[in-house]
Write a protein that holds these residues in place. Structure first.
Motif, mmCIF file in Angstrom:
data_model
loop_
_atom_site.group_PDB
_atom_site.id
_atom_site.type_symbol
_atom_site.label_atom_id
_atom_site.label_comp_id
_atom_site.label_asym_id
_atom_site.label_seq_id
_atom_site.Cartn_x
_atom_site.Cartn_y
_atom_site.Cartn_z
ATOM 1 N N THR A 80 2.982 -13.281 7.571
ATOM 2 C CA THR A 80 3.624 -12.107 7.004
ATOM 3 C C THR A 80 4.201 -12.483 5.652
ATOM 4 O O THR A 80 4.976 -13.437 5.539
ATOM 5 N N GLU A 101 5.933 -5.279 3.483
ATOM 6 C CA GLU A 101 5.464 -6.349 4.359
ATOM 7 C C GLU A 101 3.957 -6.285 4.466
ATOM 8 O O GLU A 101 3.400 -5.216 4.719
ATOM 9 N N THR A 144 6.461 -10.973 2.666
ATOM 10 C CA THR A 144 7.373 -9.862 2.404
ATOM 11 C C THR A 144 7.858 -9.918 0.958
ATOM 12 O O THR A 144 8.350 -10.947 0.500
ATOM 13 N N ALA A 197 11.569 -3.291 1.088
ATOM 14 C CA ALA A 197 10.775 -4.433 1.547
ATOM 15 C C ALA A 197 9.354 -3.989 1.839
ATOM 16 O O ALA A 197 9.135 -3.042 2.599
ATOM 17 N N ARG A 218 1.033 -8.001 6.640
ATOM 18 C CA ARG A 218 0.852 -8.844 7.828
ATOM 19 C C ARG A 218 -0.618 -9.006 8.171
ATOM 20 O O ARG A 218 -1.405 -8.066 8.045
#
Ligand SMILES: Nc1ncnc2c1ncn2[C@@H]1O[C@H](COP(=O)(O)OP(=O)(O)OP(=O)(O)O)[C@@H](O)[C@H]1O
Ligand SMILES: [Mg+2]
Length: 370
Positions: free
Chosen positions: A358, A295, A360, A293, A297
């Motif tokens: 965010t 991410e 992802t 994953a 942000r």
């Protein structure tokens, strides 16, 4: 009609992949294939007046005509439909079935003569085709509009440069700057469109190469470093050290993370923060296996919940004017979504208005799953 003939009528219909009914000379149902049962529901489709199943005046009129051509007027042929052979009626009708409106092409024909007097009614659901057509028309309209805006501006400036501003050196420089910007925007739009269509064309073909994900992310971040610094944004990373290989198309994944990081810098700048992290998920339920994953942000303005489901649509922007002013085409997230799909991954968007967003990207660890 005899039981035997009824069975033969049903057998005949079963070989047809679209919902199909058969009626006898009195317009009572004597056959229904599985697709028809699924569409019209209930196991009790047989031995009923046809009109209780499909209550549409034009369809009923067509059935009447096929059963008794001498006593009923022939339906007027629809020029948008194939020309029917003798004794067959083809019509478009919006029918209600399965709890929804269905735009259907309906063909009514005489039952093959060994089965006695009667008719077959085939229902071709065209809703999806119509929807796809509508999307295509919307897309062409959007593209034309997006191209027309900068073009109109440029034509205006060319006229001004030919006329009133012909001898005004200062104005000329200023106009040329604007024209350069507009031309660059059109160029970007065309590149993004080409990129989108390329990704869509090979969406079913999984990438065959291997990509070192942390290395790729470090590379993308390095190219954005100046922009982040100029915007006064602190960049925090996590899990980007070392090396980890996953199946992927390197150029396309660069495009994904470039897009997402650029968005975070553009729309999340007010938060002064960009976080990029990579972590392993032992078992990602949606992908049914281990995954990675990434991410991205920000702590910027965030996105109102009502926009989230539409964000990855082509040309969808929360604030069209602002996106345009920043040189955006509104295609970034659409491209991201298609690339992630091609990788059999997932894109998740979480955002709270006023707090930040965010994004992802979840990618399968190995090619054998998902
Ligand atoms: N991190 C974010 N914070 C707030 N809004 C965002 C963020 N990322 C995307 N958006 C919103 O989603 C819209 C669509 O993003 P997308 O990347 O598809 O297009 P764009 O950035 O406008 O254009 P392009 O990516 O082609 O330059 C943006 O216009 C913006 O309104
Ligand atoms: Mg973007």
């Amino acid at each position: 009609m005899s039981q035997d003939a009824q069975r033969r009528a049903s057998d005949l219909l079963e070989g047809v992949p679209v919902p199909m009914l058969a009626v006898d000379g009195k317009a009572r149902t004597i056959g229904a294939n599985r697709a028809a049962v699924a569409l019209f529901g209930g196991g009790d489709l047989l031995n009923r007046p046809f009109v209780t199943i499909l209550r549409h005046p034009a369809v009923v009129a067509a059935v009447d005509w096929v059963l008794e051509p001498d006593r009923h007027p022939a339906p007027t042929p629809d020029p948008s439909l194939p020309v029917p052979t003798d004794g067959v009626a083809i019509l478009n009708a919006v029918i209600v079935a399965d709890g929804r409106d269905i735009a259907a092409e309906i063909t009514v024909a005489r039952l093959p003569s060994p089965l006695g007097r009667g008719a077959t009614i085939a229902v071709l659901d065209r809703s999806e085709t119509e929807e796809a057509e509508q999307m295509r028309r919307d897309f062409v309209a959007n593209v034309s509009h997006e191209l027309k805006t900068p073009l109109t501006a440029m034509i205006g400036f060319i006229e001004t440069l030919r006329g009133p501003a012909r001898d005004d050196a200062k104005a000329r420089d200023r106009f040329l700057d604007i024209m350069e910007r507009e031309a660059a925007r059109m160029n970007r739009l065309v590149s993004d469109l080409l990129s989108l269509s390329r990704v869509q064309a090979e969406e079913r073909r999984r990438p065959s190469a291997q990509v070192d994900l942390p290395l790729l992310l470090r590379g993308v971040l390095a190219t954005m470093d100046n922009a982040a610094r100029a915007a006064g944004i602190t960049v925090e990373t996590d899990g980007l050290a070392g090396s980890q290989r996953v199946p992927g198309d390197p150029d396309q994944l660069v495009q994904v993370f470039q897009n997402l990081i650029e968005n975070a810098l553009k729309y999340g700048a007010s938060g002064g923060y960009l976080g990029v992290s990579l972590r392993r998920i032992d078992h990602e339920p949606l992908l049914r296996g281990p995954a990675w994953a990434v991410e991205i942000r920000d702590r910027g303005e965030g996105i109102e919940g009502m926009h989230l489901p539409r964000l990855t649509e082509r040309f969808y922007r929360v604030d069209t004017h602002r996106s345009r002013a920043q040189g955006g085409t509104g295609l970034g997230l659409a491209i991201v979504k298609h690339i992630v799909n091609r990788h059999r991954g997932r894109l998740r968007i979480d955002s709270t208005r006023g707090k930040g967003s965010t994004f992802t990207v979840i990618l399968p660890e190995s090619a054998s799953r998902g």
